[in-house]
Design a protein around this motif. Structure first.
Motif, PDB file in Angstrom:
ATOM      1  N   VAL A  57       6.494   5.221  -1.665  1.00  0.00           N
ATOM      2  CA  VAL A  57       5.374   4.471  -1.104  1.00  0.00           C
ATOM      3  C   VAL A  57       4.575   3.783  -2.203  1.00  0.00           C
ATOM      4  CG1 VAL A  57       5.157   5.990   0.905  1.00  0.00           C
ATOM      5  CG2 VAL A  57       3.801   6.446  -1.132  1.00  0.00           C
ATOM      6  N   THR A  58       3.815   2.795  -1.772  1.00  0.00           N
ATOM      7  CA  THR A  58       2.843   2.097  -2.602  1.00  0.00           C
ATOM      8  C   THR A  58       1.547   2.052  -1.800  1.00  0.00           C
ATOM      9  OG1 THR A  58       4.587   0.705  -3.554  1.00  0.00           O
ATOM     10  CG2 THR A  58       2.325  -0.093  -3.773  1.00  0.00           C
ATOM     11  N   PRO A  59       0.390   2.313  -2.424  1.00  0.00           N
ATOM     12  CA  PRO A  59      -0.871   2.183  -1.691  1.00  0.00           C
ATOM     13  C   PRO A  59      -1.051   0.744  -1.190  1.00  0.00           C
ATOM     14  CG  PRO A  59      -1.223   3.322  -3.772  1.00  0.00           C
ATOM     15  CD  PRO A  59       0.189   2.781  -3.796  1.00  0.00           C
ATOM     16  N   ALA A  60      -1.556   0.597   0.025  1.00  0.00           N
ATOM     17  CA  ALA A  60      -1.733  -0.727   0.633  1.00  0.00           C
ATOM     18  C   ALA A  60      -2.562  -1.654  -0.246  1.00  0.00           C
ATOM     19  CB  ALA A  60      -2.361  -0.594   2.016  1.00  0.00           C
ATOM     20  N   GLY A  61      -3.512  -1.111  -0.985  1.00  0.00           N
ATOM     21  CA  GLY A  61      -4.356  -1.918  -1.854  1.00  0.00           C
ATOM     22  C   GLY A  61      -3.602  -2.624  -2.965  1.00  0.00           C
ATOM     23  N   GLU A  62      -2.382  -2.159  -3.276  1.00  0.00           N
ATOM     24  CA  GLU A  62      -1.568  -2.775  -4.326  1.00  0.00           C
ATOM     25  C   GLU A  62      -0.572  -3.791  -3.768  1.00  0.00           C
ATOM     26  OE1 GLU A  62       0.301   0.129  -6.838  1.00  0.00           O
ATOM     27  OE2 GLU A  62      -1.513   1.365  -6.913  1.00  0.00           O
ATOM     28  N   ILE A  97       2.975   5.584  10.599  1.00  0.00           N
ATOM     29  CA  ILE A  97       3.800   5.376   9.413  1.00  0.00           C
ATOM     30  C   ILE A  97       3.924   3.871   9.200  1.00  0.00           C
ATOM     31  CG2 ILE A  97       6.065   5.778   8.351  1.00  0.00           C
ATOM     32  CD1 ILE A  97       4.567   8.371   9.014  1.00  0.00           C
ATOM     33  N   TYR A  98       3.689   3.427   7.960  1.00  0.00           N
ATOM     34  CA  TYR A  98       3.778   2.007   7.630  1.00  0.00           C
ATOM     35  C   TYR A  98       4.957   1.771   6.683  1.00  0.00           C
ATOM     36  CZ  TYR A  98      -0.929   1.852   9.528  1.00  0.00           C
ATOM     37  OH  TYR A  98      -2.016   1.957  10.351  1.00  0.00           O
ATOM     38  N   ALA A 128      -1.288  -6.910   2.788  1.00  0.00           N
ATOM     39  CA  ALA A 128      -1.640  -5.709   3.547  1.00  0.00           C
ATOM     40  C   ALA A 128      -3.149  -5.507   3.580  1.00  0.00           C
ATOM     41  CB  ALA A 128      -0.963  -4.474   2.946  1.00  0.00           C
ATOM     42  N   GLY A 129      -3.898  -6.584   3.481  1.00  0.00           N
ATOM     43  CA  GLY A 129      -5.356  -6.515   3.390  1.00  0.00           C
ATOM     44  C   GLY A 129      -6.047  -5.857   4.565  1.00  0.00           C
ATOM     45  N   ARG A 130      -5.433  -5.829   5.741  1.00  0.00           N
ATOM     46  CA  ARG A 130      -6.090  -5.238   6.909  1.00  0.00           C
ATOM     47  C   ARG A 130      -6.018  -3.710   6.901  1.00  0.00           C
ATOM     48  NH1 ARG A 130      -2.845  -3.250  10.384  1.00  0.00           N
ATOM     49  NH2 ARG A 130      -0.643  -3.783  10.485  1.00  0.00           N
ATOM     50  N   GLU A 137      -6.045   2.797   0.390  1.00  0.00           N
ATOM     51  CA  GLU A 137      -5.348   4.035   0.027  1.00  0.00           C
ATOM     52  C   GLU A 137      -4.185   4.378   0.974  1.00  0.00           C
ATOM     53  OE1 GLU A 137      -8.483   4.998   2.976  1.00  0.00           O
ATOM     54  OE2 GLU A 137      -8.480   3.814   1.130  1.00  0.00           O
ATOM     55  N   THR A 138      -3.989   3.592   2.019  1.00  0.00           N
ATOM     56  CA  THR A 138      -2.936   3.859   3.001  1.00  0.00           C
ATOM     57  C   THR A 138      -1.560   3.768   2.348  1.00  0.00           C
ATOM     58  OG1 THR A 138      -4.297   2.921   4.758  1.00  0.00           O
ATOM     59  CG2 THR A 138      -1.942   3.115   5.207  1.00  0.00           C
TER      60      THR A 138
END
Length: 144
Positions: A30-35, A2-3, A39-41, A45-46
């Motif tokens: 939540v927000t997708p990591a790509g947005e 969980i992030y 959170a580039g690592r 879609e996380t």
């Protein structure tokens, strides 16, 4: 895994501390990591927990029946609850969601005071990420 963003954890712990000795319950999204910035690592879609809905302490329907009518259910992917005098675990009185974050005093962002649990109450691995969601207005969050 969980992030959750560090900023969200800090705000949730502040809400819990300010409400102590009362508890706090609020929906999370939540927000997708790509947005996210920073959170580039993570794969784009996380899902990362980034936002909360303001708790409504005066909502008598919520207090009596455990039903939150103020936030559309489809917008909630998780829930935060504080246990000012309880254990770091999900209880039968908590609003269950796919992910439930629980905090207890001394309201610190460590594994003894803050944790993530699944619907069954099992503790889940949690990572606090130093990322920020994009700037949005309140109307953007309401889907308008």
């Amino acid at each position: 895994m969980i992030y959750v963003t560090r900023g969200l954890v800090d705000v949730l712990l502040d809400l819990a501390s300010d409400a102590d000795p009362d508890d706090v319950t609020t929906g999370l999204s939540v927000t997708p990591a790509g947005e996210l910035e920073g959170a580039g690592r993570l794969p784009p879609e996380t899902p990362v927990f980034t936002d909360f809905y303001l708790p409504d302490p005066g909502n008598s329907v919520n207090a009596v029946f455990g039903v939150d009518l103020s936030t559309p259910a489809r917008q909630i992917q998780g829930r935060f609850v504080s246990h000012p005098v309880g254990e770091l675990e999900v209880t039968k009185r908590d609003h269950l969601a796919q992910v439930v974050f629980v905090a207890v005093p001394p309201w610190e962002p460590d594994e003894d005071s803050f944790g993530a649990f699944d619907r069954a109450g099992e503790r889940q691995p949690l990572e606090i990420v130093d990322a920020r969601p994009p700037e949005r207005s309140l109307s953007d969050r309401d889907g308008r």
